[in-house]
Scaffold this active site. Structure first.
Site, PDB file in Angstrom:
ATOM      1  N   SER A 112       0.924  -1.162   0.078  1.00 39.02           N
ATOM      2  CA  SER A 112      -0.151  -0.161  -0.099  1.00 39.02           C
ATOM      3  C   SER A 112       0.689   1.468   0.121  1.00 39.02           C
ATOM      4  O   SER A 112       1.756   1.132  -0.882  1.00 39.02           O
ATOM      5  CB  SER A 112      -0.949   0.192   1.273  1.00 39.02           C
ATOM      6  N   ASP A 166     -10.047  -4.901  -3.590  1.00 40.78           N
ATOM      7  CA  ASP A 166      -9.760  -4.030  -3.297  1.00 40.78           C
ATOM      8  C   ASP A 166     -10.259  -3.094  -2.577  1.00 40.78           C
ATOM      9  O   ASP A 166     -10.377  -2.506  -4.246  1.00 40.78           O
ATOM     10  CB  ASP A 166      -8.363  -3.748  -3.456  1.00 40.78           C
ATOM     11  N   HIS A 197      -8.033  -6.090   0.515  1.00 43.31           N
ATOM     12  CA  HIS A 197      -6.549  -4.666   0.661  1.00 43.31           C
ATOM     13  C   HIS A 197      -5.636  -5.342   1.879  1.00 43.31           C
ATOM     14  O   HIS A 197      -6.343  -5.781   2.638  1.00 43.31           O
ATOM     15  CB  HIS A 197      -7.073  -3.447   1.650  1.00 43.31           C
TER      16      HIS A 197
END
Length: 217
Positions: A112, A166, A197
């Site tokens: 991320s 996600d 995610h």
């Protein structure tokens, strides 16, 4: 920063965590990879600084940069913060090299926000690294890539991984990064998983295989 340094390690991986997490939060991933003891690898897991994060109502948490919104590329990652964090990670790379780790034996990896900083740093790094691994992430300052990309990045092994479902960093943002990199003349390995995610078990096997290939096992 967590620094897992087994005896005889000649390879290293720098792991960069996501927003609100820490190096300790990403450490279980290293254990789950179960890399062979015959290939001792040093793992460094630095912590991002604490800062107010706009999309989280200004609350302070560990973040490599502020996110104002996900609507426009310039709001997804405050560029001044990205450059500060990338400079810090480049400094960590330089420290490893000074300690005797060859650049071509160092992998930069991130999840991320950490993936944003890993890619920003690796694509501008003057040294040829062993690889760049980006999980569930996107590019910061994409319009600056062509003008700032290093010559060393042209031969950089790159792997991007993303969850189809996600709901934090949309799959389309990962595809946007992929398309930008390919338009810049870079080749990359791409994986999609039926996940949100997060990091899933099938992905762990792919990460392990990719790392072993990059680190010469």
């Amino acid at each position: 920063m967590i620094d897992l340094h087994p005896d005889g390690a000649r390879h290293a991986v720098i792991w960069l965590h996501g927003l609100g997490d820490s190096g300790a939060g990403l450490a279980p991933l290293v254990d789950a990879l179960d890399l062979p003891t015959s290939l001792p690898v040093r793992h460094l897991l630095p912590d991002a600084p604490e800062r107010p994060i706009t999309i989280n109502m200004g609350h302070k948490m560990r973040g490599w940069y502020d996110i104002r919104s996900f609507e426009q590329p310039e709001d997804r990652a405050v560029e001044s913060h990205v450059r500060e964090s990338a400079a810090s990670i480049q400094g960590l790379l330089e420290r490893l090299i000074a300690e005797g780790f060859a650049p071509e034996r160092i992998v930069l990896a991130g999840f991320s926000q950490g993936g944003v900083i890993a890619s920003f740093t690796a694509l501008r790094c003057p040294q040829t690294l062993a690889g760049l691994l980006c999980m569930s992430t996107y590019l910061a300052a994409p319009d600056a890539l062509l003008g700032e990309m290093s010559e060393a990045a042209r031969s950089l092994p790159i792997c991007y991984m993303h969850g189809i479902y996600d709901d934090v960093v949309a799959l389309s943002m990962g595809w946007e990064a992929k398309n930008r990199l390919e338009a810049a003349g870079l080749a990359l390995e791409w994986h999609e998983y039926p996940m949100r995610h997060e990091i899933c078990r099938p992905q762990l096997a792919d990460i392990r295989a990719w790392l072993l290939a990059r680190l010469g096992a």
